[in-house]
Design a protein around this motif. Structure first.
Motif, short mmCIF file in Angstrom:
data_model
loop_
_atom_site.label_atom_id
_atom_site.label_comp_id
_atom_site.label_asym_id
_atom_site.label_seq_id
_atom_site.Cartn_x
_atom_site.Cartn_y
_atom_site.Cartn_z
N GLU A 1 3.78 1.22 2.30
CA GLU A 1 3.98 0.65 3.49
C GLU A 1 5.65 0.24 3.24
O GLU A 1 5.98 -0.76 3.48
CB GLU A 1 3.09 -1.30 2.69
CG GLU A 1 1.70 -0.43 3.35
CD GLU A 1 0.94 -1.90 3.52
OE1 GLU A 1 0.41 -2.46 4.03
OE2 GLU A 1 1.21 -2.99 2.60
N CYS B 1 -6.05 -6.73 1.84
CA CYS B 1 -6.40 -5.70 1.67
C CYS B 1 -6.13 -4.47 0.10
O CYS B 1 -6.56 -4.81 -1.09
CB CYS B 1 -5.94 -4.80 2.42
SG CYS B 1 -6.45 -3.08 2.94
N TYR B 2 -4.77 -3.82 0.14
CA TYR B 2 -4.75 -3.64 -1.14
C TYR B 2 -4.04 -3.99 -2.98
O TYR B 2 -4.57 -4.09 -4.27
CB TYR B 2 -3.59 -2.24 -1.27
CG TYR B 2 -3.08 -1.09 -2.66
CD1 TYR B 2 -3.69 -0.28 -2.28
CD2 TYR B 2 -1.11 -1.89 -2.63
CE1 TYR B 2 -3.67 0.42 -3.53
CE2 TYR B 2 -1.17 -0.72 -4.01
CZ TYR B 2 -2.01 0.54 -4.33
OH TYR B 2 -1.24 1.29 -5.22
N THR C 1 -10.27 5.88 1.00
CA THR C 1 -10.72 5.59 -0.12
C THR C 1 -11.71 4.28 0.15
O THR C 1 -12.08 4.14 -0.93
CB THR C 1 -9.22 4.39 -0.92
OG1 THR C 1 -8.60 3.90 0.78
CG2 THR C 1 -8.19 5.26 -0.77
N PHE D 1 0.35 -1.02 0.53
CA PHE D 1 -0.15 -0.12 0.18
C PHE D 1 0.86 1.04 0.13
O PHE D 1 1.19 1.92 1.05
CB PHE D 1 -0.95 0.07 1.07
CG PHE D 1 -1.40 1.06 2.08
CD1 PHE D 1 -2.59 1.12 0.15
CD2 PHE D 1 -1.74 1.66 2.46
CE1 PHE D 1 -4.12 2.45 0.59
CE2 PHE D 1 -2.67 3.15 2.46
CZ PHE D 1 -3.24 2.84 1.58
#
Length: 325
Positions: free
Chosen positions: A175, A201-202, A231, A163
Protein backbone atom coordinates in the motif's frame (compact mmCIF):
# COMPACT_ATOMS: atom_id res chain seq x y z
CA UNK A 1 -4.52 -3.27 43.86
CA UNK A 2 -8.21 -3.57 42.97
CA UNK A 3 -10.25 -0.39 43.27
CA UNK A 4 -13.36 -0.51 45.48
CA UNK A 5 -14.95 2.51 43.78
CA UNK A 6 -17.85 1.64 41.47
CA UNK A 7 -17.10 2.03 37.79
CA UNK A 8 -19.38 3.57 35.22
CA UNK A 9 -20.29 1.13 32.45
CA UNK A 10 -18.37 1.75 29.23
CA UNK A 11 -21.52 0.85 27.26
CA UNK A 12 -24.37 2.87 28.74
CA UNK A 13 -27.21 0.87 27.22
CA UNK A 14 -27.56 -2.14 24.91
CA UNK A 15 -27.17 -1.43 21.21
CA UNK A 16 -27.44 -3.43 18.01
CA UNK A 17 -24.55 -3.26 15.52
CA UNK A 18 -24.64 -4.35 11.86
CA UNK A 19 -21.79 -5.11 9.47
CA UNK A 20 -22.73 -4.66 5.83
CA UNK A 21 -20.69 -7.03 3.66
CA UNK A 22 -20.98 -5.91 0.05
CA UNK A 23 -19.00 -5.99 -3.19
CA UNK A 24 -17.80 -2.87 -5.02
CA UNK A 25 -17.43 -2.66 -8.78
CA UNK A 26 -15.81 -0.08 -11.06
CA UNK A 27 -18.83 2.30 -11.10
CA UNK A 28 -18.54 4.58 -8.06
CA UNK A 29 -22.08 5.97 -8.37
CA UNK A 30 -23.48 2.44 -8.52
CA UNK A 31 -21.40 1.44 -5.49
CA UNK A 32 -22.76 4.36 -3.47
CA UNK A 33 -26.34 3.60 -4.47
CA UNK A 34 -25.90 -0.07 -3.61
CA UNK A 35 -24.39 0.80 -0.24
CA UNK A 36 -27.40 3.01 0.53
CA UNK A 37 -29.76 0.11 -0.13
CA UNK A 38 -27.78 -2.25 2.11
CA UNK A 39 -27.47 0.34 4.89
CA UNK A 40 -31.24 0.78 4.81
CA UNK A 41 -31.57 -2.99 5.09
CA UNK A 42 -29.23 -3.00 8.08
CA UNK A 43 -31.10 -0.18 9.80
CA UNK A 44 -34.37 -2.06 9.31
CA UNK A 45 -33.05 -4.76 11.67
CA UNK A 46 -32.95 -2.20 14.47
CA UNK A 47 -29.21 -1.64 14.27
CA UNK A 48 -28.18 1.80 15.54
CA UNK A 49 -24.52 1.40 14.60
CA UNK A 50 -23.87 0.31 11.01
CA UNK A 51 -20.46 -0.48 9.53
CA UNK A 52 -19.42 -0.58 5.87
CA UNK A 53 -16.33 -2.38 4.47
CA UNK A 54 -12.92 -1.04 3.60
CA UNK A 55 -12.93 0.67 0.17
CA UNK A 56 -16.69 0.24 -0.17
CA UNK A 57 -16.94 2.83 -2.97
CA UNK A 58 -14.25 1.42 -5.26
CA UNK A 59 -12.27 -1.69 -6.16
CA UNK A 60 -9.47 -2.34 -3.68
CA UNK A 61 -5.91 -2.03 -4.99
CA UNK A 62 -2.99 0.35 -5.45
CA UNK A 63 -3.88 0.82 -9.11
CA UNK A 64 -7.36 2.03 -8.14
CA UNK A 65 -6.65 4.38 -5.21
CA UNK A 66 -5.68 7.48 -7.27
CA UNK A 67 -8.55 7.02 -9.73
CA UNK A 68 -11.24 6.84 -7.05
CA UNK A 69 -9.71 9.21 -4.48
CA UNK A 70 -11.78 12.17 -3.27
CA UNK A 71 -10.76 15.44 -1.65
CA UNK A 72 -12.37 15.70 1.79
CA UNK A 73 -10.90 19.07 2.74
CA UNK A 74 -12.02 21.67 3.43
CA UNK A 75 -14.83 19.96 5.32
CA UNK A 76 -17.59 19.61 4.38
CA UNK A 77 -16.41 19.27 0.78
CA UNK A 78 -18.66 20.24 -2.14
CA UNK A 79 -20.71 17.29 -3.49
CA UNK A 80 -18.84 17.22 -6.79
CA UNK A 81 -15.53 17.02 -4.91
CA UNK A 82 -16.58 14.15 -2.63
CA UNK A 83 -19.79 12.34 -3.58
CA UNK A 84 -18.97 9.60 -1.07
CA UNK A 85 -18.91 12.06 1.86
CA UNK A 86 -22.39 13.30 1.02
CA UNK A 87 -23.73 9.81 0.28
CA UNK A 88 -22.56 8.59 3.70
CA UNK A 89 -24.00 11.63 5.45
CA UNK A 90 -27.36 11.03 3.77
CA UNK A 91 -27.34 7.31 4.66
CA UNK A 92 -26.77 8.14 8.33
CA UNK A 93 -29.38 10.91 8.40
CA UNK A 94 -32.04 9.08 6.40
CA UNK A 95 -31.83 6.02 8.64
CA UNK A 96 -31.18 7.74 11.97
CA UNK A 97 -28.03 5.69 12.66
CA UNK A 98 -24.38 6.07 13.52
CA UNK A 99 -22.61 5.10 10.30
CA UNK A 100 -18.99 3.99 10.26
CA UNK A 101 -18.41 4.45 6.56
CA UNK A 102 -15.85 1.73 5.91
CA UNK A 103 -13.13 3.55 4.05
CA UNK A 104 -12.54 5.46 0.84
CA UNK A 105 -9.37 6.59 -0.93
CA UNK A 106 -8.64 10.21 0.01
CA UNK A 107 -6.61 12.78 -1.94
CA UNK A 108 -4.87 15.74 -0.30
CA UNK A 109 -3.31 18.32 -2.62
CA UNK A 110 -0.63 20.58 -1.19
CA UNK A 111 0.35 23.62 -3.23
CA UNK A 112 3.89 24.90 -2.87
CA UNK A 113 5.45 28.08 -4.25
CA UNK A 114 8.41 27.46 -6.55
CA UNK A 115 10.39 30.41 -7.86
CA UNK A 116 12.33 28.44 -10.47
CA UNK A 117 15.45 30.40 -9.51
CA UNK A 118 18.74 29.35 -11.13
CA UNK A 119 20.99 31.00 -8.58
CA UNK A 120 21.89 33.79 -10.99
CA UNK A 121 20.32 37.24 -11.20
CA UNK A 122 18.90 36.83 -14.71
CA UNK A 123 15.84 38.22 -16.45
CA UNK A 124 14.43 34.69 -16.57
CA UNK A 125 14.91 34.28 -12.83
CA UNK A 126 13.14 37.55 -12.13
CA UNK A 127 10.24 36.54 -14.34
CA UNK A 128 9.98 33.22 -12.52
CA UNK A 129 9.92 34.96 -9.18
CA UNK A 130 7.12 37.25 -10.33
CA UNK A 131 5.04 34.38 -11.65
CA UNK A 132 5.51 32.27 -8.50
CA UNK A 133 4.78 29.09 -10.32
CA UNK A 134 2.70 26.60 -8.38
CA UNK A 135 3.65 23.00 -7.73
CA UNK A 136 0.95 20.56 -6.57
CA UNK A 137 1.94 17.65 -4.37
CA UNK A 138 -0.59 14.81 -4.13
CA UNK A 139 -0.89 12.59 -1.06
CA UNK A 140 -3.27 9.64 -0.81
CA UNK A 141 -4.78 8.08 2.30
CA UNK A 142 -7.12 5.19 3.11
CA UNK A 143 -9.71 7.08 5.14
CA UNK A 144 -12.74 6.20 7.25
CA UNK A 145 -15.55 8.68 7.94
CA UNK A 146 -18.07 8.33 10.77
CA UNK A 147 -21.40 10.16 10.76
CA UNK A 148 -24.06 10.82 13.40
CA UNK A 149 -27.80 10.08 13.07
CA UNK A 150 -28.25 13.69 11.93
CA UNK A 151 -25.68 13.27 9.15
CA UNK A 152 -22.95 15.23 10.94
CA UNK A 153 -19.33 14.14 10.48
CA UNK A 154 -18.05 12.86 13.82
CA UNK A 155 -14.62 11.51 12.96
CA UNK A 156 -12.08 11.08 10.21
CA UNK A 157 -9.51 8.31 10.51
CA UNK A 158 -6.61 7.69 8.14
CA UNK A 159 -5.26 4.14 8.14
CA UNK A 160 -2.20 4.19 10.36
CA UNK A 161 -0.47 0.93 9.44
CA UNK A 162 -0.10 0.34 5.71
CA UNK A 163 -0.51 -3.13 4.25
CA UNK A 164 3.01 -3.94 3.07
CA UNK A 165 3.55 -7.69 3.12
CA UNK A 166 5.31 -10.40 1.14
CA UNK A 167 4.51 -14.07 1.66
CA UNK A 168 6.56 -16.02 -0.91
CA UNK A 169 4.42 -17.93 -3.36
CA UNK A 170 1.22 -16.47 -1.87
CA UNK A 171 0.82 -12.69 -1.92
CA UNK A 172 2.85 -9.49 -2.17
CA UNK A 173 1.17 -6.15 -1.59
CA UNK A 174 2.55 -2.67 -0.87
CA UNK A 175 0.00 0.00 0.00
CA UNK A 176 2.88 2.37 0.72
CA UNK A 177 3.66 2.50 -3.00
CA UNK A 178 0.64 4.82 -3.27
CA UNK A 179 -0.75 5.58 0.19
CA UNK A 180 0.62 7.55 3.12
CA UNK A 181 -0.08 6.59 6.75
CA UNK A 182 -2.24 8.57 9.13
CA UNK A 183 -0.96 9.50 12.57
CA UNK A 184 -4.06 10.07 14.73
CA UNK A 185 -6.34 7.75 16.66
CA UNK A 186 -10.10 7.72 16.15
CA UNK A 187 -11.90 7.37 19.48
CA UNK A 188 -15.45 8.46 18.75
CA UNK A 189 -18.09 9.38 21.32
CA UNK A 190 -21.61 8.17 20.59
CA UNK A 191 -23.48 10.06 23.35
CA UNK A 192 -26.29 7.56 23.98
CA UNK A 193 -23.96 4.57 24.13
CA UNK A 194 -20.33 5.41 24.85
CA UNK A 195 -17.09 5.44 22.92
CA UNK A 196 -15.89 3.30 20.02
CA UNK A 197 -12.51 3.05 18.34
CA UNK A 198 -12.16 2.91 14.57
CA UNK A 199 -9.20 1.48 12.69
CA UNK A 200 -8.75 -0.16 9.30
CA UNK A 201 -7.82 -3.71 8.28
CA UNK A 202 -4.06 -4.17 8.83
CA UNK A 203 -4.33 -2.00 11.97
CA UNK A 204 -5.88 -4.97 13.76
CA UNK A 205 -2.47 -6.66 13.82
CA UNK A 206 -1.11 -3.97 16.14
CA UNK A 207 -2.38 -4.64 19.67
CA UNK A 208 -1.15 -1.30 20.99
CA UNK A 209 -3.96 0.54 19.17
CA UNK A 210 -6.56 -1.73 20.75
CA UNK A 211 -5.01 -1.40 24.22
CA UNK A 212 -5.07 2.38 24.03
CA UNK A 213 -8.70 2.36 22.88
CA UNK A 214 -9.87 -0.02 25.60
CA UNK A 215 -8.02 1.78 28.39
CA UNK A 216 -9.52 5.07 27.24
CA UNK A 217 -13.02 3.74 27.68
CA UNK A 218 -14.10 2.22 24.36
CA UNK A 219 -16.75 -0.50 24.44
CA UNK A 220 -16.02 -1.68 20.89
CA UNK A 221 -13.19 -1.80 18.38
CA UNK A 222 -14.43 -1.49 14.81
CA UNK A 223 -12.26 -2.54 11.87
CA UNK A 224 -13.45 -2.21 8.28
CA UNK A 225 -11.04 -4.55 6.51
CA UNK A 226 -10.29 -6.45 3.32
CA UNK A 227 -8.22 -9.49 4.24
CA UNK A 228 -7.34 -11.75 1.32
CA UNK A 229 -7.59 -15.48 0.66
CA UNK A 230 -4.13 -16.08 2.14
CA UNK A 231 -4.28 -14.09 5.37
CA UNK A 232 -8.05 -14.36 5.84
CA UNK A 233 -8.31 -18.07 6.67
CA UNK A 234 -5.18 -17.83 8.82
CA UNK A 235 -5.78 -14.75 10.92
CA UNK A 236 -9.07 -12.89 10.33
CA UNK A 237 -11.10 -14.51 13.10
CA UNK A 238 -8.02 -15.14 15.23
CA UNK A 239 -7.10 -11.45 15.33
CA UNK A 240 -10.66 -10.34 16.08
CA UNK A 241 -10.86 -12.78 18.99
CA UNK A 242 -7.38 -11.84 20.21
CA UNK A 243 -8.15 -8.12 20.33
CA UNK A 244 -11.42 -8.90 22.14
CA UNK A 245 -9.96 -11.20 24.79
CA UNK A 246 -6.91 -8.99 25.37
CA UNK A 247 -9.04 -5.94 26.05
CA UNK A 248 -12.39 -7.40 27.15
CA UNK A 249 -14.39 -5.38 24.65
CA UNK A 250 -16.51 -6.09 21.59
CA UNK A 251 -14.78 -6.29 18.22
CA UNK A 252 -16.49 -5.86 14.84
CA UNK A 253 -14.72 -6.52 11.53
CA UNK A 254 -16.47 -5.69 8.26
CA UNK A 255 -15.16 -7.08 4.98
CA UNK A 256 -16.10 -6.59 1.35
CA UNK A 257 -17.91 -9.54 -0.17
CA UNK A 258 -15.76 -11.90 -2.21
CA UNK A 259 -15.70 -11.25 -5.95
CA UNK A 260 -13.50 -13.71 -7.83
CA UNK A 261 -13.79 -11.60 -11.01
CA UNK A 262 -12.08 -8.65 -9.28
CA UNK A 263 -8.35 -8.08 -9.12
CA UNK A 264 -8.29 -8.47 -5.32
CA UNK A 265 -10.16 -11.34 -3.69
CA UNK A 266 -11.51 -10.42 -0.25
CA UNK A 267 -11.94 -13.08 2.41
CA UNK A 268 -15.39 -11.93 3.54
CA UNK A 269 -16.59 -13.40 6.85
CA UNK A 270 -17.55 -10.12 8.53
CA UNK A 271 -18.03 -10.84 12.22
CA UNK A 272 -18.72 -9.54 15.71
CA UNK A 273 -16.90 -10.96 18.75
CA UNK A 274 -17.86 -10.49 22.40
CA UNK A 275 -15.59 -9.55 25.35
CA UNK A 276 -14.95 -13.24 26.12
CA UNK A 277 -13.80 -13.79 22.52
CA UNK A 278 -16.90 -15.70 21.47
CA UNK A 279 -17.98 -15.15 17.87
CA UNK A 280 -21.54 -13.82 18.07
CA UNK A 281 -22.20 -13.71 14.33
CA UNK A 282 -20.17 -14.33 11.17
CA UNK A 283 -20.99 -13.88 7.50
CA UNK A 284 -20.04 -16.17 4.67
CA UNK A 285 -18.31 -15.09 1.47
CA UNK A 286 -21.08 -13.24 -0.40
CA UNK A 287 -23.10 -10.13 0.23
CA UNK A 288 -24.73 -10.26 3.64
CA UNK A 289 -25.74 -8.11 6.59
CA UNK A 290 -24.79 -9.56 9.98
CA UNK A 291 -26.23 -8.14 13.19
CA UNK A 292 -25.31 -8.55 16.85
CA UNK A 293 -26.54 -7.19 20.17
CA UNK A 294 -23.94 -5.47 22.37
CA UNK A 295 -24.56 -5.34 26.12
CA UNK A 296 -22.44 -3.45 28.63
CA UNK A 297 -23.12 -6.09 31.30
CA UNK A 298 -21.17 -8.60 29.22
CA UNK A 299 -18.13 -6.31 29.34
CA UNK A 300 -18.42 -5.92 33.11
CA UNK A 301 -18.91 -9.67 33.62
CA UNK A 302 -15.74 -10.41 31.66
CA UNK A 303 -13.74 -7.80 33.57
CA UNK A 304 -14.98 -8.95 36.98
CA UNK A 305 -14.46 -12.63 36.23
CA UNK A 306 -10.98 -12.17 34.78
CA UNK A 307 -9.85 -8.85 36.33
CA UNK A 308 -7.05 -7.91 33.97
CA UNK A 309 -7.63 -4.18 34.47
CA UNK A 310 -6.70 -4.47 38.16
CA UNK A 311 -3.81 -6.89 37.72
CA UNK A 312 -1.61 -5.11 35.19
CA UNK A 313 1.93 -4.38 36.35
CA UNK A 314 2.58 -0.84 35.21
CA UNK A 315 5.38 -0.77 37.78
CA UNK A 316 7.17 -3.29 35.56
CA UNK A 317 6.06 -2.29 32.02
CA UNK A 318 4.67 0.85 30.47
CA UNK A 319 1.00 1.67 29.99
CA UNK A 320 0.89 2.43 26.26
CA UNK A 321 -2.35 4.36 26.68
CA UNK A 322 -0.46 7.06 28.60
CA UNK A 323 2.56 7.41 26.33
CA UNK A 324 0.98 9.85 23.88
CA UNK A 325 -2.16 11.99 24.38
Amino acid sequence: MASSAPRSPVLKQPVKIACVQLAAGPDKAANLAHAAVKVREAAATGAKIVVLPECFNSPYGCDHFPTYAERLLPSPPPPEQSPSFHALSAMARDNGIYLIGGSIPELVVTTEDGSGASGQDTIEEEENKKKKKKKDEKTYYNTSLTFSPTGELLATYRKMHLFDISIPGKITFRESDVLSPGDSLALVDLPEYGRVAIAICYDVRFPELAMIAARRGCFALVYPGAFNLTTGPLHWQLLARARAVDNQVYVAMCSPARDMSAGYHAWGHSLVVDPMAQVLVEAGEGEEVVVADLDGEKIEEARKGIPLRDQRRFDVYADVSRVKP
